[in-house]
Design an enzyme around this catalytic site. Structure first.
Site, PDB file in Angstrom:
ATOM      1  N   LYS A  38      79.180  49.719 -18.758  1.00 23.47           N
ATOM      2  CA  LYS A  38      78.332  48.605 -19.174  1.00 23.47           C
ATOM      3  C   LYS A  38      77.963  48.827 -20.631  1.00 23.47           C
ATOM      4  O   LYS A  38      77.992  49.964 -21.127  1.00 23.47           O
ATOM      5  CB  LYS A  38      77.051  48.552 -18.324  1.00 23.47           C
ATOM      6  CG  LYS A  38      76.377  47.195 -18.301  1.00 23.47           C
ATOM      7  CD  LYS A  38      77.053  46.226 -17.341  1.00 23.47           C
ATOM      8  CE  LYS A  38      76.250  44.947 -17.212  1.00 23.47           C
ATOM      9  NZ  LYS A  38      76.828  44.037 -16.202  1.00 23.47           N
ATOM     10  N   GLY A  40      65.080  32.234 -11.102  1.00 24.74           N
ATOM     11  CA  GLY A  40      66.002  32.292 -12.226  1.00 24.74           C
ATOM     12  C   GLY A  40      67.174  31.358 -12.010  1.00 24.74           C
ATOM     13  O   GLY A  40      68.022  31.616 -11.158  1.00 24.74           O
TER      14      GLY A  40
END
Length: 357
Positions: A80, A180
């Site tokens: 990542k 969200g």
């Protein structure tokens, strides 16, 4: 705990700090494991308050990607990256291309893609400097927005959770709260509405709320994620940033199932036990949100959307397998998912001991 990498003893193979003063690039790339293959994971562009918090995030996210890729059956490790800064003001061609050169310098140990704050158009720019980029636009030979199959995979995980708890995968009439409604949450709402669910949403962005209400006027809106957590729900779907499930929110949670797209939903180890003790079924985030990485990883073989969607649909069966193992071994589902992922990393990663000459 020290702020350094070694003092944390996280098990990461490599952490790379990348700085290009001219473009303003400050990035960190974390590679947790390459036992199954190159570390694949997206690039998050976010205005972290401090370098230490950016490091915390990249370490947690890259480890999560190793487990996610393993559980999804991919021959890929976990990596990542984070770029520190506000993408609305700092993102530029020069910055993205500088970042691409750092990705290229790892010579394939890390393969990047989109994440919070980055989009397919950004990956097209990064790819001008690196061969190790997925999540590119279809025009550039890529898979496009990975949110599409991420949302589809979360929906499959939610259906599997419903079947495990209520005996049927149908979500019609169920009240689902989506915290969200950005790239993934917005698409998840569409799947839920189509399935006949009653959807309640929250988001810090008024624009995101407006877009969702315009497309799906039947959704209900509440003022905050905290209000959503306290609402009468069947399913709670955290789809924003991590840490939504913590010592304060879990006691107030009324939903019977937690299944959402956000990474690292558990604020710390032990939260899964709190959920389990309360009788709340938790579908591990890295299990159900793997559709995006399945989608972008398919680019490595010449992208075929139908093939990637078929692979993503298997999240339904994998989720059921995790719940069965959790019951058989008397552990929370998050622990069962970790065990299945670790087993695959050990067993398949161990094949490298067989010399090929």
């Amino acid at each position: 705990m020290t702020d350094g990498v070694f003092g944390r003893d996280t098990g990461h193979e490599q952490v790379v700090f990348c700085h290009d003063k001219a473009s303003g690039l400050k990035a960190i790339i974390g590679i947790y494991s390459t036992a199954l293959g190159p570390g694949l994971g997206g690039t998050r562009f976010y205005p972290y308050p401090s370098e230490a918090e950016a490091l915390d995030d990249v370490l947690a996210l890259s480890k999560g990607m190793a487990y996610k890729n393993a559980l999804a059956g991919l021959d890929l490790g976990g990596g990542k990256a984070v770029i520190i800064g506000d993408p609305a003001t700092m993102k530029s061609e020069a910055l993205l291309r500088a970042y691409g050169r750092f990705v290229q310098s790892l010579n394939g140990r890390y393969i990047t893609a989109c994440d919070v704050g980055t989009y397919v158009q950004d990956m097209d720019v990064v790819a001008r400097e690196s061969r190790f980029v997925t999540g590119r636009s279809p025009e550039d030979g890529g898979a496009g927005d990975s949110s599409v199959l991420t949302a589809f995979g979360v929906f499959q995980g939610m259906r599997a959770s419903a079947e495990h708890l209520w005996g049927s995968p149908e979500l019609a009439g169920r009240r689902v709260g989506v915290a969200g409604v950005g790239k993934v949450g917005y698409l998840l709402v569409g799947h839920l509405i189509e399935a006949g669910a009653r959807v309640v949403i929250s988001d810090v962005s008024a624009a995101a709320i407006e877009r969702t209400k315009t497309k799906h006027p039947e959704v209900e809106v509440v003022g905050s994620a905290d209000e959503l957590i306290r609402a009468e729900l069947d399913v709670f779907a955290p789809c924003a940033l991590g840490g939504a499930l913590n010592d304060e929110t879990v006691p107030e949670l009324r939903a019977k199932i937690v299944c959402g797209a956000a990474n690292n939903q558990l604020a710390h180890p032990g939260i899964d036990k709190l959920l389990d003790d309360r009788g709340i079924l938790f579908a591990p985030d890295y299990l159900v949100n793997a559709g995006g990485v399945i989608q972008v990883s398919d680019e490595l073989h010449g992208f075929d959307f139908a093939r990637a969607k078929r692979k993503t649909a298997q999240i339904f069966d994998t989720t059921k397998s995790v719940f069965r193992l959790a019951e058989a071994e008397g552990v929370p589902a998050a622990t069962a998912a970790d065990r299945l992922a670790e087993r695959r990393m050990t067993e398949i990663g161990g094949l490298r001991a067989i010399h090929l000459g």
